[in-house]
Design a protein around this motif. Structure first.
Motif, PDB file in Angstrom:
ATOM      1  N   MET A  13      -2.646   6.727  -3.440  1.00 15.09           N
ATOM      2  CA  MET A  13      -1.968   5.730  -2.601  1.00 15.09           C
ATOM      3  C   MET A  13      -0.511   5.597  -3.011  1.00 15.09           C
ATOM      4  SD  MET A  13      -3.796   2.294  -4.053  1.00 15.09           S
ATOM      5  CE  MET A  13      -5.448   2.977  -3.888  1.00 15.09           C
ATOM      6  N   SER A  14       0.294   4.976  -2.122  1.00 22.95           N
ATOM      7  CA  SER A  14       1.716   4.817  -2.401  1.00 22.95           C
ATOM      8  C   SER A  14       1.928   3.682  -3.405  1.00 22.95           C
ATOM      9  CB  SER A  14       2.462   4.495  -1.118  1.00 22.95           C
ATOM     10  OG  SER A  14       2.056   3.229  -0.655  1.00 22.95           O
ATOM     11  N   THR A  15       3.106   3.675  -4.049  1.00 22.74           N
ATOM     12  CA  THR A  15       3.397   2.611  -5.011  1.00 22.74           C
ATOM     13  C   THR A  15       3.391   1.247  -4.326  1.00 22.74           C
ATOM     14  OG1 THR A  15       4.757   4.153  -6.270  1.00 22.74           O
ATOM     15  CG2 THR A  15       5.057   1.830  -6.753  1.00 22.74           C
ATOM     16  N   GLN A  16       3.832   1.219  -3.066  1.00 18.81           N
ATOM     17  CA  GLN A  16       3.874  -0.076  -2.371  1.00 18.81           C
ATOM     18  C   GLN A  16       2.470  -0.629  -2.134  1.00 18.81           C
ATOM     19  OE1 GLN A  16       5.259  -0.495   1.723  1.00 18.81           O
ATOM     20  NE2 GLN A  16       6.842  -1.833   0.926  1.00 18.81           N
ATOM     21  N   LYS A  17       1.571   0.243  -1.707  1.00 17.32           N
ATOM     22  CA  LYS A  17       0.202  -0.205  -1.492  1.00 17.32           C
ATOM     23  C   LYS A  17      -0.416  -0.615  -2.825  1.00 17.32           C
ATOM     24  CE  LYS A  17      -3.984   0.861   0.925  1.00 17.32           C
ATOM     25  NZ  LYS A  17      -4.937   1.913   1.293  1.00 17.32           N
ATOM     26  N   PHE A  18      -0.041   0.121  -3.866  1.00 15.64           N
ATOM     27  CA  PHE A  18      -0.548  -0.205  -5.195  1.00 15.64           C
ATOM     28  C   PHE A  18      -0.090  -1.604  -5.625  1.00 15.64           C
ATOM     29  CE2 PHE A  18      -0.570   0.271  -9.878  1.00 15.64           C
ATOM     30  CZ  PHE A  18      -1.924   0.540 -10.014  1.00 15.64           C
ATOM     31  N   THR A  19       1.147  -1.963  -5.246  1.00 12.07           N
ATOM     32  CA  THR A  19       1.636  -3.317  -5.557  1.00 12.07           C
ATOM     33  C   THR A  19       0.774  -4.377  -4.870  1.00 12.07           C
ATOM     34  OG1 THR A  19       3.830  -2.305  -5.407  1.00 12.07           O
ATOM     35  CG2 THR A  19       3.760  -4.671  -5.756  1.00 12.07           C
ATOM     36  N   ASP A  20       0.370  -4.108  -3.629  1.00  9.22           N
ATOM     37  CA  ASP A  20      -0.515  -5.048  -2.923  1.00  9.22           C
ATOM     38  C   ASP A  20      -1.810  -5.243  -3.696  1.00  9.22           C
ATOM     39  OD1 ASP A  20       1.421  -4.954  -1.073  1.00  9.22           O
ATOM     40  OD2 ASP A  20       0.261  -3.941   0.491  1.00  9.22           O
ATOM     41  N   ILE A  21      -2.329  -4.117  -4.194  1.00  9.78           N
ATOM     42  CA  ILE A  21      -3.592  -4.158  -4.928  1.00  9.78           C
ATOM     43  C   ILE A  21      -3.449  -4.976  -6.205  1.00  9.78           C
ATOM     44  CG2 ILE A  21      -5.096  -2.696  -6.325  1.00  9.78           C
ATOM     45  CD1 ILE A  21      -5.190  -0.764  -4.086  1.00  9.78           C
ATOM     46  N   ILE A  22      -2.306  -4.827  -6.884  1.00  5.73           N
ATOM     47  CA  ILE A  22      -2.081  -5.610  -8.097  1.00  5.73           C
ATOM     48  C   ILE A  22      -2.054  -7.094  -7.763  1.00  5.73           C
ATOM     49  CG2 ILE A  22      -0.444  -6.110  -9.950  1.00  5.73           C
ATOM     50  CD1 ILE A  22       0.457  -3.209  -9.633  1.00  5.73           C
ATOM     51  N   ALA A  23      -1.437  -7.412  -6.621  1.00  2.74           N
ATOM     52  CA  ALA A  23      -1.398  -8.820  -6.213  1.00  2.74           C
ATOM     53  C   ALA A  23      -2.807  -9.359  -6.051  1.00  2.74           C
ATOM     54  CB  ALA A  23      -0.634  -8.960  -4.904  1.00  2.74           C
TER      55      ALA A  23
END
Lengths: 204, 178
Positions: free
Chosen positions: B37-47
């Motif tokens: 996955m992209s880093t941006q989607k990964f940020t969503d997941i961290i949230a």
């Protein structure tokens, strides 16, 4: 059911109940575990639990899960460790899976996209906050400051793999203290007990 | 896929000193390496992982596992993440009860703690980039910076709960960006 199974089930249930209320993971859980294991169930003594938490923080993995495993082991051996670990994992697992399903379903909804647009900078703030909380425990002198700063540079510009960076960190520590000892420079490294709060204070 | 997830998170579990935000770059490096996955989607997941109860690194692993291979993927990732810790805790409990008083171990942590701090700072920079926090000056960038600054202020000065900060930022996002 034998007495042993009752005890194991009780350990499982105790950690199962604790897990869902510990939002934010790690350190939120420590006082709750203390209350359950020391005061309510009287499984362990206060000093024992404090030692266990310090030790749990030194082992890779989340401090909350490690503490559960440790306490389970102290009460009922390997079976107790397993009972506590499974107990602490199940609620988290179920909740995260539910949220994953929810996210997959709604991720393309405009309102959800807008919400995440706002959440992303907040996540960056959370990470900066984690660093802020940890700074006292990590940067204890000039040497540690240099190590911390150079690790950021190595990660950013030489793209060193983070896992390798962690291994390098441990090796650097051993090397530096070894050198300092050799040249008779005194370094205060035994400060773990005082700052359990900051110790590896990565998960908030 | 399941084996790959197991391998990835077993190694992550093995090096996850602290288990929190320091481990996020480790997972991110793997996720990007395999093109999961992209880093941006990964940020969503961290949230989402940060809002859920439980340790953030384990939550992130469960989340990535679920996205890649459903329930089985989530279960394998959780197991792989916990297994090294479980084995090491048992090992320490059995043999090295005085581990924390060993000088070599103390020296290792002297270096480790600074590197863990470095990793967290690296994580912050890494996630600030795709978020648009460091973009050119515009009203949008300014609003993102305002959310960042206010979140940080609430966390440090007001002792706000992380889950509360995430929810509030989400509501602000809903109000302004849709």
């Amino acid at each position: 059911m034998t007495k042993r199974w009752v005890l194991l089930f009780e350990i499982f249930l105790t950690f199962f109940k604790i897990a869902p209320i510990t939002f934010g993971g790690g350190y939120a859980m420590i006082p709750v575990i203390e209350r359950e294991a020391v005061e309510k169930k009287e499984w362990l003594k206060q000093e024992e639990v404090t030692d266990l938490f310090a030790l749990a923080g030194s082992i890779p993995g989340a401090i909350a899960i490690n503490s559960a495993t440790f306490i389970g082991y102290r009460i009922a051996g390997v079976a107790g460790a397993l009972a506590a670990t499974i107990g602490v994992m199940i609620p988290t697992f179920v909740i995260v899976v539910c949220l994953s399903i929810f996210y997959l379903y709604f991720q393309d909804h405009p309102k959800v996209e807008a919400a995440f647009e706002g959440i992303r900078p907040a996540v960056v703030a959370l990470i900066v906050f984690a660093a802020y909380k940890m700074r006292k425990g990590a940067v204890v002198d000039k040497t540690t400051f240099v190590v911390a700063a150079s690790s950021v540079l190595l990660l950013l510009f030489l793209h060193v793999h983070p896992a390798i960076m962690i291994a390098l960190g441990a090796a650097t520590g051993i090397l530096l203290i070894g050198l300092k000892d050799k040249f008779g420079v005194e370094t205060k490294i035994d400060d773990q007990e005082q700052n359990v709060d900051y110790f590896m204070g990565a998960d908030i | 896929m399941l084996w790959l997830l197991f391998k990835t998170f077993f190694i992550t579990g093995l090096v996850s000193f602290g288990g929190g935000y320091a481990i996020i770059p480790v997972i991110e490096a793997e996720v990007v390496k395999y093109g999961w996955m992209s880093t941006q989607k990964f940020t969503d997941i961290i949230a989402i992982a940060g809002m859920s109860p439980g340790p953030i690194a384990t939550n992130t692993a469960i989340f990535v596992g679920y996205q890649m291979a459903g329930i089985a993927g989530a279960a394998v990732s959780a197991l792989a993440m916990v297994m090294p810790s479980l084995l090491l805790v048992l090992l320490v409990a059995l043999f090295f009860y005085k581990l924390n008083h060993n000088r070599i171990v103390q020296s290792a942590f002297y270096g480790l703690r600074s590197v863990v701090l470095g990793l967290i700072v690296f994580a912050a920079i890494k996630f600030a980039l795709p978020t648009g926090l460091m973009n050119t000056i515009s009203l949008h960038t300014f609003s993102l910076l305002a959310i960042f600054a206010f979140s940080l202020f609430s966390l440090i000065k007001r002792n706000a709960h992380p889950a509360y900060v995430i929810v509030m930022a989400g509501l602000v996002g809903m109000a302004f960006y849709s």
